[in-house]
Design a protein around this motif. Structure first.
Motif, PDB file in Angstrom:
ATOM      1  N   PHE A 139       0.839  -1.210   0.000  1.00  0.00           N
ATOM      2  CA  PHE A 139       0.000   0.000   0.000  1.00  0.00           C
ATOM      3  C   PHE A 139       0.867   1.250   0.000  1.00  0.00           C
ATOM      4  CE2 PHE A 139      -4.220  -1.743   1.985  1.00  0.00           C
ATOM      5  CZ  PHE A 139      -4.442  -2.436   0.808  1.00  0.00           C
ATOM      6  N   SER A 184       2.311   1.825  -3.541  1.00  0.00           N
ATOM      7  CA  SER A 184       1.311   2.376  -4.467  1.00  0.00           C
ATOM      8  C   SER A 184       0.936   3.797  -4.083  1.00  0.00           C
ATOM      9  CB  SER A 184       0.057   1.509  -4.464  1.00  0.00           C
ATOM     10  OG  SER A 184       0.356   0.245  -4.994  1.00  0.00           O
ATOM     11  N   GLY A 185       0.829   4.042  -2.775  1.00  0.00           N
ATOM     12  CA  GLY A 185       0.473   5.383  -2.295  1.00  0.00           C
ATOM     13  C   GLY A 185       1.511   6.417  -2.682  1.00  0.00           C
ATOM     14  N   THR A 212       3.284  -5.351  -5.406  1.00  0.00           N
ATOM     15  CA  THR A 212       3.388  -3.899  -5.640  1.00  0.00           C
ATOM     16  C   THR A 212       3.052  -3.578  -7.095  1.00  0.00           C
ATOM     17  OG1 THR A 212       5.178  -3.861  -4.026  1.00  0.00           O
ATOM     18  CG2 THR A 212       4.889  -1.888  -5.359  1.00  0.00           C
ATOM     19  N   LEU A 239      -1.138  -5.539  -7.524  1.00  0.00           N
ATOM     20  CA  LEU A 239      -2.334  -5.562  -6.671  1.00  0.00           C
ATOM     21  C   LEU A 239      -3.232  -4.343  -6.886  1.00  0.00           C
ATOM     22  CD1 LEU A 239      -3.979  -6.963  -4.410  1.00  0.00           C
ATOM     23  CD2 LEU A 239      -2.721  -5.562  -2.789  1.00  0.00           C
ATOM     24  N   CYS A 240      -2.741  -3.146  -6.526  1.00  0.00           N
ATOM     25  CA  CYS A 240      -3.616  -1.954  -6.629  1.00  0.00           C
ATOM     26  C   CYS A 240      -3.938  -1.598  -8.090  1.00  0.00           C
ATOM     27  CB  CYS A 240      -3.001  -0.781  -5.883  1.00  0.00           C
ATOM     28  SG  CYS A 240      -2.800  -1.178  -4.139  1.00  0.00           S
ATOM     29  N   VAL A 277      -6.592  -4.062  -9.295  1.00  0.00           N
ATOM     30  CA  VAL A 277      -7.952  -3.808  -8.808  1.00  0.00           C
ATOM     31  C   VAL A 277      -8.582  -2.678  -9.623  1.00  0.00           C
ATOM     32  CG1 VAL A 277      -9.303  -2.971  -6.852  1.00  0.00           C
ATOM     33  CG2 VAL A 277      -7.505  -4.666  -6.479  1.00  0.00           C
ATOM     34  N   VAL A 278      -7.816  -1.589  -9.832  1.00  0.00           N
ATOM     35  CA  VAL A 278      -8.331  -0.446 -10.602  1.00  0.00           C
ATOM     36  C   VAL A 278      -8.644  -0.872 -12.031  1.00  0.00           C
ATOM     37  CG1 VAL A 278      -7.731   1.811 -11.566  1.00  0.00           C
ATOM     38  CG2 VAL A 278      -7.183   1.289  -9.195  1.00  0.00           C
ATOM     39  N   LEU A 290     -10.558   4.371  -3.860  1.00  0.00           N
ATOM     40  CA  LEU A 290      -9.388   3.518  -3.595  1.00  0.00           C
ATOM     41  C   LEU A 290      -8.097   4.324  -3.756  1.00  0.00           C
ATOM     42  CD1 LEU A 290      -8.019   0.722  -3.163  1.00  0.00           C
ATOM     43  CD2 LEU A 290      -8.010   0.474  -5.632  1.00  0.00           C
ATOM     44  N   ILE A 291      -8.021   5.088  -4.843  1.00  0.00           N
ATOM     45  CA  ILE A 291      -6.824   5.895  -5.093  1.00  0.00           C
ATOM     46  C   ILE A 291      -6.633   6.900  -3.953  1.00  0.00           C
ATOM     47  CG2 ILE A 291      -5.905   7.692  -6.634  1.00  0.00           C
ATOM     48  CD1 ILE A 291      -7.127   6.080  -8.966  1.00  0.00           C
ATOM     49  N   LEU A 327      -5.325   5.154  -0.701  1.00  0.00           N
ATOM     50  CA  LEU A 327      -3.883   4.861  -0.726  1.00  0.00           C
ATOM     51  C   LEU A 327      -3.077   6.141  -0.539  1.00  0.00           C
ATOM     52  CD1 LEU A 327      -3.851   2.381  -3.739  1.00  0.00           C
ATOM     53  CD2 LEU A 327      -3.436   1.800  -1.352  1.00  0.00           C
TER      54      LEU A 327
END
Length: 588
Positions: A293, A296-297, A362, A365-366, A369-370, A560-561, A564
């Motif tokens: 997380f 991605s953040g 990394t 995953l994110c 999902v998007v 979600l964005i 993060l």
């Protein structure tokens, strides 16, 4: 004389999320020509710019020019379906968007975005069960002559006014008479003639640099913006005051007292946040997920910062359609390296061993999902025949950008992250974890997390209203200076609110701060989601299942964005704070 052309874009509506191409409604079409090329942002937003049959010459006024005649026979299923689709578009208030673009280099280009303004409800438009088609358009083009260029002129503004005429003579229309009406129960053949008039007006008042200002006449005013900025600044000052007070007075006292106690032989029992010094850097549970997380953040944070910075400098103005989205996507793809690096670095300092899993998560995953959410939304758009459905080629291109550029860059970042030694902590971690004492209601995890998201949300919610308006109510968003300010304020507020709560928790001898700091500021995204639901029911008149699913599908991606992004800010702020306070305490 130089030719000027009216280009048509998609049609959209405030009552439906689905935009449609101009050709979907069976209007007068041009013979197939080469379409102007679109950038990635325009394709993602479903903009489809096409040439139209409305062409005219500079300074040559035209009155009631015939474009084409469309006829529909309601007994033929195919033609009836076209007519029904046209009626559906009228019911849902679909609006045109056009651009006037100069073909030869004599006249510079200007764009317009215009939905037909419905005329005042007049006596002509009140028959029951009747549709009125606005089949005539008055185009007024404002220009000014440029002194120093050889016989050159610049188009500075264009206004379109739709009108409705039932032309008596189809071959030689005169643009007089009653409006063009279609009774819902009518059977047989319907003929709809389309016409236009053009008028050129010299306007010396509009400067070339301010040619966009006329679009802003219909926009909400900026006074609210100043109010919102002041409101946010008050929150920030209040928080900064609290944090400063804690840092200077309480912490200063604590540190002085802790460091004095060593010199007194009968050392009293340790208390407060010093007690947990042996546990405060204990690796969190689910450290793998937290590090992914954070990676991605970080990627989203840098992307947002750079995009907004460029938008502030005016590189991504609304004039340059799709530039903002293109810039964001390209930056996101190129920022795989910091994502991989941060994820690897923190995963290593959490004592993680499975580095391959970490890198893969990394990278996939994110974004995965998007992309999955986006793909499902695209299928719905495609099923509804909307112009916002992304062509297969673009989907492949986005996957290629992700797999061939972003993923390798993430691997490179992770390689360097794992090569470096873990992050040095100022205090050693004990082997046996301490018991955490019974917590009061305020220092329990959930109430703290729920409270923590309120203040950052308070800073942004007015700005959020304008952003949601620009996405769903099709208003142009141009206040990037304000947005950049709000962005900075949001970062400060997230950091301060999280540090404040982190300090209270440590004083209550609860040392599980890692996940809590991420979730405290990340909870702002939950408030964002609640606000988006409220906005949907109070401000939008969206009808239809597909539109509703699309609205919430896209809102989930944004939430979600945002989660993060805000969570990462909170974690880094707390990490800095905890490292700082434990590095100044003497520990036996």
């Amino acid at each position: 004389a130089s030719t000027i052309e009216l280009f048509v874009n998609r049609l959209d509506s405030v009552e439906s999320v689905l935009p449609y191409e101009y050709t979907a409604f069976d209007f007068c079409a041009d013979e197939p020509e080469k379409r102007p090329s679109e950038n990635l942002g325009q394709v993602l937003f479903g903009e489809r710019i096409e040439p139209s049959p409305y062409k005219f010459f500079f300074k040559k006024n035209l009155e009631c020019q015939r474009v084409c005649l469309k006829s529909y026979n309601t007994e033929k299923a195919e033609e009836k379906a076209k007519l029904d689709f046209l009626k559906k578009g009228m019911l849902l208030n679909y609006q045109h968007h056009c651009s006037v673009i100069q073909v030869s280099p004599l006249v510079a280009m200007s764009q317009i975005r215009d939905g037909p303004k419905m005329p005042a409800w007049s006596a002509d438009f009140n028959d029951k069960d009747t549709f009125y088609i606005f089949n005539h358009v008055d185009i007024t083009i404002f220009y000014h002559v440029v002194e120093n260029e050889a016989a050159g002129a610049r188009l500075v503004a264009a206004k379109l006014e739709p009108k409705s005429y039932k032309h008596t003579n189809m071959e030689k229309p005169d643009c007089k008479g009653p409006p063009m009406s279609l009774n819902n129960k009518f059977n047989g053949e319907v003929k709809i003639p389309y016409t236009y008039s053009v008028k050129f007006v010299e306007d010396k008042q509009i400067r070339w640099a301010s040619r966009w200002d006329y679009i802003l006449e219909s926009m909400p005013h900026t006074n609210i913006q100043w109010f919102s900025i002041m409101n946010s600044l008050v929150i920030v000052l209040f928080l900064s005051g609290m944090v400063a007070m804690i840092m200077l007075r309480t912490l200063h006292k604590d540190i002085a007292r802790y460091n004095q106690m060593d010199s007194v032989e009968d050392a009293q029992e340790e208390f407060g946040w010093k007690l947990v010094h042996g546990d405060v850097f204990r690796p969190p549970r689910k450290g793998m997920l937290l590090s992914v997380f954070l990676g991605s953040g970080t990627q989203i944070f840098i992307m947002t910062f750079v995009t907004l910075f460029f938008a502030c400098l005016g590189f991504l103005s609304p004039a340059n359609r799709g530039a903002l989205m293109t810039c964001a996507v390209v930056l996101w793809v190129l920022l795989g390296t910091p994502a991989g690096y941060v994820a690897a670095r923190y995963y290593k300092s959490f004592g993680g061993e499975k580095w391959k899993t970490n890198v893969l998560l990394t990278a996939f995953l994110c974004p995965g999902v998007v992309f999955a959410d986006f793909f499902v939304m695209n299928l719905i758009l495609w099923g509804e025949g909307s112009s916002a459905a992304m062509p297969f080629g673009t989907l492949v291109a986005i996957l290629a950008l992700w797999f061939c550029i972003s993923v390798p860059l993430t691997f490179i970042g992770a390689y360097f992250g794992f090569k470096k030694s873990g992050i040095e902590h100022p205090v050693r971690t004990n082997q046996i974890p301490r018991q955490i004492p019974e917590q009061s209601f305020y220092t329990k995890p959930l109430p703290g997390i729920v409270m923590g998201g309120i203040l950052p949300f308070g800073c942004i919610f007015i700005q959020l209203f304008f952003i949601l308006n620009s996405i769903w109510s099709h208003q142009m968003y141009y206040m990037f200076g304000f947005l950049f300010l709000v962005f900075i304020i949001l970062v400060i507020t997230c950091s301060e609110a999280t540090i404040l709560l982190c300090y209270f928790h440590l004083c209550a001898e609860d040392y599980h701060w890692q996940w809590r700091s991420f979730l405290t500021s990340g909870f702002t995204a939950v408030y964002f989601l609640v606000y988006a639901i409220h906005y949907f029911f109070s401000k939008l008149q969206i009808s239809g299942l597909a539109s509703t699913i699309l609205y919430f599908g896209y809102t989930m991606i944004m939430a979600l964005i945002f989660f993060l992004f805000t969570g990462t800010i909170g974690f880094f702020a707390c990490f800095w704070f905890v490292t700082k306070i434990y590095s100044v305490v003497k520990v036996d």
